[in-house]
Scaffold this active site. Structure first.
Site, PDB file in Angstrom:
ATOM      1  N   CYS A  68       0.785  -1.229   0.000  1.00  0.00           N
ATOM      2  CA  CYS A  68       0.000   0.000   0.000  1.00  0.00           C
ATOM      3  C   CYS A  68       0.822   1.287   0.000  1.00  0.00           C
ATOM      4  O   CYS A  68       0.384   2.312  -0.536  1.00  0.00           O
ATOM      5  CB  CYS A  68      -0.934   0.035   1.209  1.00  0.00           C
ATOM      6  SG  CYS A  68      -1.803  -1.512   1.537  1.00  0.00           S
ATOM      7  N   CYS A  71       1.576   3.823  -3.034  1.00  0.00           N
ATOM      8  CA  CYS A  71       0.613   4.794  -3.547  1.00  0.00           C
ATOM      9  C   CYS A  71       0.090   5.737  -2.473  1.00  0.00           C
ATOM     10  O   CYS A  71      -0.213   6.879  -2.752  1.00  0.00           O
ATOM     11  CB  CYS A  71      -0.567   4.078  -4.190  1.00  0.00           C
ATOM     12  SG  CYS A  71      -0.211   3.559  -5.860  1.00  0.00           S
ATOM     13  N   HIS A  72      -0.032   5.244  -1.255  1.00  0.00           N
ATOM     14  CA  HIS A  72      -0.631   6.075  -0.196  1.00  0.00           C
ATOM     15  C   HIS A  72       0.408   6.755   0.695  1.00  0.00           C
ATOM     16  O   HIS A  72       0.051   7.592   1.524  1.00  0.00           O
ATOM     17  CB  HIS A  72      -1.562   5.214   0.667  1.00  0.00           C
ATOM     18  CG  HIS A  72      -2.714   4.637  -0.094  1.00  0.00           C
ATOM     19  ND1 HIS A  72      -3.778   5.395  -0.512  1.00  0.00           N
ATOM     20  CD2 HIS A  72      -2.957   3.380  -0.525  1.00  0.00           C
ATOM     21  CE1 HIS A  72      -4.638   4.621  -1.168  1.00  0.00           C
ATOM     22  NE2 HIS A  72      -4.150   3.396  -1.195  1.00  0.00           N
ATOM     23  N   MET A 109      -7.659   0.801  -7.861  1.00  0.00           N
ATOM     24  CA  MET A 109      -7.515   0.177  -6.554  1.00  0.00           C
ATOM     25  C   MET A 109      -7.764  -1.325  -6.701  1.00  0.00           C
ATOM     26  O   MET A 109      -8.813  -1.742  -7.183  1.00  0.00           O
ATOM     27  CB  MET A 109      -8.528   0.777  -5.579  1.00  0.00           C
ATOM     28  CG  MET A 109      -8.594   0.061  -4.230  1.00  0.00           C
ATOM     29  SD  MET A 109      -7.127   0.325  -3.226  1.00  0.00           S
ATOM     30  CE  MET A 109      -7.637  -0.549  -1.740  1.00  0.00           C
ATOM     31  N   HIS A 347       5.748  10.857 -10.760  1.00  0.00           N
ATOM     32  CA  HIS A 347       5.915   9.408 -10.639  1.00  0.00           C
ATOM     33  C   HIS A 347       6.879   8.869 -11.699  1.00  0.00           C
ATOM     34  O   HIS A 347       8.070   8.993 -11.554  1.00  0.00           O
ATOM     35  CB  HIS A 347       4.548   8.718 -10.716  1.00  0.00           C
ATOM     36  CG  HIS A 347       4.592   7.274 -10.344  1.00  0.00           C
ATOM     37  ND1 HIS A 347       5.033   6.848  -9.110  1.00  0.00           N
ATOM     38  CD2 HIS A 347       4.249   6.154 -11.029  1.00  0.00           C
ATOM     39  CE1 HIS A 347       4.964   5.529  -9.051  1.00  0.00           C
ATOM     40  NE2 HIS A 347       4.502   5.076 -10.206  1.00  0.00           N
ATOM     41  N   HIS A 389      -0.096   6.778 -16.025  1.00  0.00           N
ATOM     42  CA  HIS A 389       0.954   5.864 -15.554  1.00  0.00           C
ATOM     43  C   HIS A 389       1.636   5.274 -16.791  1.00  0.00           C
ATOM     44  O   HIS A 389       1.299   4.177 -17.237  1.00  0.00           O
ATOM     45  CB  HIS A 389       0.371   4.764 -14.680  1.00  0.00           C
ATOM     46  CG  HIS A 389       1.420   4.010 -13.902  1.00  0.00           C
ATOM     47  ND1 HIS A 389       2.295   3.136 -14.512  1.00  0.00           N
ATOM     48  CD2 HIS A 389       1.735   4.005 -12.578  1.00  0.00           C
ATOM     49  CE1 HIS A 389       3.097   2.625 -13.591  1.00  0.00           C
ATOM     50  NE2 HIS A 389       2.786   3.134 -12.418  1.00  0.00           N
TER      51      HIS A 389
END
Length: 563
Positions: A68, A71-72, A109, A347, A389
């Protein structure tokens, strides 16, 4: 259920983990006592947080790091995924969070429970974990790095010439995510040359300018240096540069080939300069500071790094701040850095076909930042689809608009094409000149090759199995015709499992495209090779040692930025 999912905050996860067996039978209800009575409890500073045992908290912390945090954020402040801090998560509640974690969303997600990646108990545990105060990891300085630095074979004892008969330029460095290894696969024979021990979930493989050294970095911030000249290519050095990381690169400018390496970490938020042929750490630079909105951020994680072909410089992207640092490595004692204001949250990205312009996704801002690496300035900020992305992106000549660079998206089904020729096609430069629709959201990589007329787009994070197990391919000269769907996972014939198809990668000749069919750790995975011209199955590479293959990096294409 659909309405409930739609109302939840959008969060995107980009990594998967192995299937876990059910952790024992249910605790029995006895005389009204709590089933947690015998367990040592985790003490959270917020009394509203749901109860967790210490064992649950530690296990959930590990799961969060592995699946996780990318991304978070380590501190859960959000990036590609939304923030998961207690002020948000406590208001949602455990049941609400469990639904989203279990079922995912079409925007990227993952459906953690229904895919089999997490058990029902683990989903419940993670829903409670994200309501706790985020633990703050320790810092990681030069002494910490030096204590992990290992030079297995000193430079003086390494080969002075190539000692094998492999066609090194056509070797594929293939990430075996959950086994903490990379498989070096011969692109000519389709045979595994060696399985090399690395860090956990290698994120990228990068080549030295000379084409001799392969650098891989795991999500646990372990870097391995592999010498491809050895009789059997293997590790010659390694170092751990932090607690979590994604990026490594080497100096490419003339006169500095193989001299320096640089790695950026997610935690601590910093980058480190190293000797290129030993990985000895030389200098650490922090990225903590102000965002492009002039707000302080404590965790600006270093995402992608590329080496300039025009100057002795690295282009370093700080995710949360939206700052791009152009770092001149000519004199490390008097380091000169040019800072560009781009957009949050930076990113991944790649060069245009000339190698001058670097295009990087500011994915939560739905933009692509264009950096002129010759003039060291921001050339443009381009609005694209939802959560771009691109991986490295895809360069090709559009039949109408000339040279373009393309990205797919996590958050929608669009493929955006940006004009990249400010000289002969000035009116189209740094604008989205065309958009086509793909299979759906959840795309991670888009790819083509200068010798190909095909454009390939994966969708491994789409919750629809038919979409995640296949790939879309377009005719570059007839993009409006739409795409053909190839059932890559079906061709692999693996049996049960998630079987996500991820990252098209060309061979050196540009006539084959390789796909990973990424299954769970306890199930069979494979690499599928497709004939680029006919779009027909060429071969399936299966081996018990190919555990959860994901990224594949062809030596020649990685060395020369061909994509």
């Amino acid at each position: 259920m659909a309405a409930m999912l739609a109302a939840l905050p959008l969060a995107v996860g980009v990594a998967y983990a192995e299937d876990k067996p059910h952790q024992g039978a249910e605790l029995k209800y006895q005389a009204g006592a709590s089933p947690l009575a015998a367990e040592e409890m985790h003490q959270n500073i917020n009394p509203k947080a749901p109860p967790m045992t210490k064992a649950e908290f530690e296990r959930a912390k590990q799961i969060y790091f592995e699946r996780c945090a990318g991304c978070h954020g380590v501190l859960r402040k959000g990036a590609t995924g939304k923030p998961l801090t207690p002020d948000i998560t406590l208001a949602k509640g455990t049941d609400y969070l469990k639904v989203f974690i279990a079922y995912g969303s079409p925007a990227g997600m993952p459906n953690w429970q229904t895919s089999g990646d997490l058990t029902e108990k683990e989903v419940d545990m993670m829903a409670r974990y994200v309501q706790q105060e985020p633990p703050t990891p320790p810092e990681y300085g030069i002494k910490d790095m030096q204590s992990t630095w290992k030079e297995y074979i000193p430079v003086a004892k390494r080969p002075t010439k190539k000692m094998n008969n492999y066609n090194i330029a056509n070797i594929f460095s293939t990430t075996l995510r959950d086994s903490g290894e990379v498989a070096l696969i011969d692109g000519d024979t389709k045979k595994i040359i060696n399985i090399v021990k690395t860090g956990y979930a290698v994120h990228i493989s990068r080549m030295s300018a000379s084409g001799r050294y392969l650098y891989v970095i795991g999500r646990d911030a372990r870097i391995n240096l592999i010498d491809l000249w050895m009789e059997k290519p293997d590790n010659v050095a390694e170092i751990k540069v932090g607690l979590e990381a994604r990026s490594v690169e080497t100096s490419k400018f003339k006169g500095y080939e193989d001299k320096y390496a640089v790695a950026g970490t997610y935690w601590p938020p910093q980058f480190v300069m190293m000797e290129g042929d030993t990985l000895k750490p030389l200098k650490i630079v922090s990225t903590r500071g102000m965002t492009v909105d002039n707000e302080y951020h404590p965790e600006p994680r270093v995402a992608s790094i590329v080496a300039s072909h025009y100057n002795p410089e690295f282009v370093v992207n700080a995710k949360e701040t939206g700052k791009i640092y152009i770092v001149n490595y000519k004199d490390l004692n008097n380091l000169k850095t040019t800072t560009l204001d781009a957009a949050k949250f930076l990113h991944d990205g790649g060069f245009d076909s000339t190698g001058r312009y670097f295009l990087v996704a500011a994915n939560a801002s739905n933009k692509i930042a264009v950096v002129d690496t010759k003039e060291d300035k921001l050339a443009a900020l381009v609005d694209v689809g939802k959560t771009p992305h691109p991986g490295r992106g895809a360069n090709f000549v559009h039949p109408k608009f000339g040279p373009v660079w393309a990205t797919s998206h996590l958050g929608d089904d669009s493929i955006s094409m940006i004009g990249t020729d400010p000289v002969k096609h000035k009116a189209q430069a740094w604008k989205v000149v065309a958009t086509v629709k793909g299979q759906g959201g959840g795309s991670l990589f888009i790819k083509t090759h200068p010798k190909s007329k095909n454009l390939w787009v994966d969708t491994p994070l789409n919750p629809d199995a038919k979409v995640s197990q296949s790939v879309a391919v377009y005719d570059i000269n007839n993009l409006d015709k739409g795409f053909e769907v190839l059932p890559i996972a079906e061709w692999a014939n693996l049996g049960e499992g998630a079987k996500r198809v991820v990252q098209p990668e060309y061979n050196k000749a540009g006539d084959e495209v390789w796909f990973s069919v990424w299954n769970a750790k306890d199930k069979t995975s494979a690499v599928v090779v497709v004939d680029d011209k006919t779009r027909k199955l060429k071969t399936v590479i299966k081996d018990p040692k190919l555990v959860t293959p994901t990224g594949k990096f062809n030596v020649n294409n990685t060395q020369h930025d061909i994509y």
